[in-house]
Design a protein around this motif. Sequence first.
Motif, PDB file in Angstrom:
ATOM      1  N   ALA A   5       7.787  -4.223   1.119  1.00 16.77           N
ATOM      2  CA  ALA A   5       7.038  -4.441   2.282  1.00 16.77           C
ATOM      3  C   ALA A   5       6.343  -2.937   2.489  1.00 16.77           C
ATOM      4  CB  ALA A   5       8.153  -4.707   3.167  1.00 16.77           C
ATOM      5  N   GLU A   6       5.028  -3.181   3.007  1.00 14.65           N
ATOM      6  CA  GLU A   6       4.835  -1.839   3.380  1.00 14.65           C
ATOM      7  C   GLU A   6       4.191  -1.950   5.001  1.00 14.65           C
ATOM      8  OE1 GLU A   6       1.095  -0.806   1.196  1.00 14.65           O
ATOM      9  OE2 GLU A   6       1.643  -2.273  -0.496  1.00 14.65           O
ATOM     10  N   ARG A   7       4.371  -0.676   5.495  1.00 11.53           N
ATOM     11  CA  ARG A   7       3.745  -0.550   7.010  1.00 11.53           C
ATOM     12  C   ARG A   7       2.527   0.303   7.075  1.00 11.53           C
ATOM     13  NH1 ARG A   7       9.424   0.096   9.117  1.00 11.53           N
ATOM     14  NH2 ARG A   7      10.163  -1.843   9.512  1.00 11.53           N
ATOM     15  N   ARG A   8       1.474  -0.215   7.580  1.00 11.20           N
ATOM     16  CA  ARG A   8       0.041   0.518   7.652  1.00 11.20           C
ATOM     17  C   ARG A   8      -0.377   0.427   8.995  1.00 11.20           C
ATOM     18  NH1 ARG A   8      -3.264  -1.081   2.337  1.00 11.20           N
ATOM     19  NH2 ARG A   8      -1.632  -0.616   1.036  1.00 11.20           N
ATOM     20  N   CYS A  33      -1.403  -0.729  20.698  1.00  9.28           N
ATOM     21  CA  CYS A  33      -1.490  -0.450  19.286  1.00  9.28           C
ATOM     22  C   CYS A  33      -1.055  -1.405  18.353  1.00  9.28           C
ATOM     23  CB  CYS A  33      -0.932   1.013  18.940  1.00  9.28           C
ATOM     24  SG  CYS A  33      -1.001   1.527  17.190  1.00  9.28           S
ATOM     25  N   PHE A  34      -1.478  -1.649  17.452  1.00 10.58           N
ATOM     26  CA  PHE A  34      -1.079  -2.691  16.539  1.00 10.58           C
ATOM     27  C   PHE A  34      -0.813  -2.100  14.935  1.00 10.58           C
ATOM     28  CE2 PHE A  34      -3.866  -4.687  19.388  1.00 10.58           C
ATOM     29  CZ  PHE A  34      -3.071  -5.709  19.932  1.00 10.58           C
ATOM     30  N   VAL A  35       0.768  -2.455  14.643  1.00  8.05           N
ATOM     31  CA  VAL A  35       1.073  -1.983  13.519  1.00  8.05           C
ATOM     32  C   VAL A  35       1.233  -3.242  12.490  1.00  8.05           C
ATOM     33  CG1 VAL A  35       3.145  -0.978  12.219  1.00  8.05           C
ATOM     34  CG2 VAL A  35       2.566  -0.073  14.652  1.00  8.05           C
ATOM     35  N   PHE A  36       0.632  -3.403  11.435  1.00  6.38           N
ATOM     36  CA  PHE A  36       0.654  -4.251  10.434  1.00  6.38           C
ATOM     37  C   PHE A  36       1.531  -4.052   9.109  1.00  6.38           C
ATOM     38  CE2 PHE A  36      -2.752  -6.758  11.929  1.00  6.38           C
ATOM     39  CZ  PHE A  36      -3.642  -6.252  12.792  1.00  6.38           C
ATOM     40  N   LEU A  42      -0.663  -9.210   1.659  1.00  8.35           N
ATOM     41  CA  LEU A  42      -1.036  -9.940   2.915  1.00  8.35           C
ATOM     42  C   LEU A  42      -0.277  -9.621   3.997  1.00  8.35           C
ATOM     43  CD1 LEU A  42      -0.689 -13.489   0.809  1.00  8.35           C
ATOM     44  CD2 LEU A  42      -2.696 -12.290   1.432  1.00  8.35           C
ATOM     45  N   ILE A  43      -0.919  -9.904   5.024  1.00  4.04           N
ATOM     46  CA  ILE A  43      -0.284  -9.513   6.483  1.00  4.04           C
ATOM     47  C   ILE A  43       1.180 -10.346   6.747  1.00  4.04           C
ATOM     48  CG2 ILE A  43      -0.358  -9.813   8.782  1.00  4.04           C
ATOM     49  CD1 ILE A  43      -3.257  -9.218   8.476  1.00  4.04           C
ATOM     50  N   HIS A  44       2.260  -9.768   6.691  1.00  2.72           N
ATOM     51  CA  HIS A  44       3.617 -10.345   6.850  1.00  2.72           C
ATOM     52  C   HIS A  44       3.980 -10.347   8.325  1.00  2.72           C
ATOM     53  CE1 HIS A  44       7.617 -11.432   6.172  1.00  2.72           C
ATOM     54  NE2 HIS A  44       8.006 -10.344   6.816  1.00  2.72           N
ATOM     55  N   ARG A  45       3.713  -9.336   8.863  1.00  2.45           N
ATOM     56  CA  ARG A  45       4.158  -8.930  10.251  1.00  2.45           C
ATOM     57  C   ARG A  45       3.311  -8.175  11.171  1.00  2.45           C
ATOM     58  NH1 ARG A  45       9.969  -7.400  10.192  1.00  2.45           N
ATOM     59  NH2 ARG A  45      10.495  -9.420   9.935  1.00  2.45           N
ATOM     60  N   VAL A  46       3.055  -8.528  12.525  1.00  2.00           N
ATOM     61  CA  VAL A  46       2.181  -7.775  13.224  1.00  2.00           C
ATOM     62  C   VAL A  46       2.927  -7.244  14.459  1.00  2.00           C
ATOM     63  CG1 VAL A  46       0.434  -7.335  14.564  1.00  2.00           C
ATOM     64  CG2 VAL A  46       0.150  -8.740  12.430  1.00  2.00           C
TER      65      VAL A  46
END
Length: 65
Positions: A5-8, A33-36, A42-46
């Motif tokens: 998992a990566e947070r960006r 503010c949104f953290v993806f 692929l987007i896993h969580r927002v």
Amino acid sequence: MPARAERRLLREDPEATLTAALANGNHYINDYCFVFELRDGLIHRVRECVDTARGHRMIFGEVPQ
């Protein structure tokens, strides 16, 4: 093997300002503010970050202390 998992914080425009007219005629304006979180590209969580105290004040007014 578990997916990595990566947070960006997206640099393009992760922030938004929501404005609305409330039922009582007052105006609501708050910044978000949104953290993806990405997994395998692929987007896993927002996650949505917002000033909830400001939102409460805009909807209900100041809270007596």
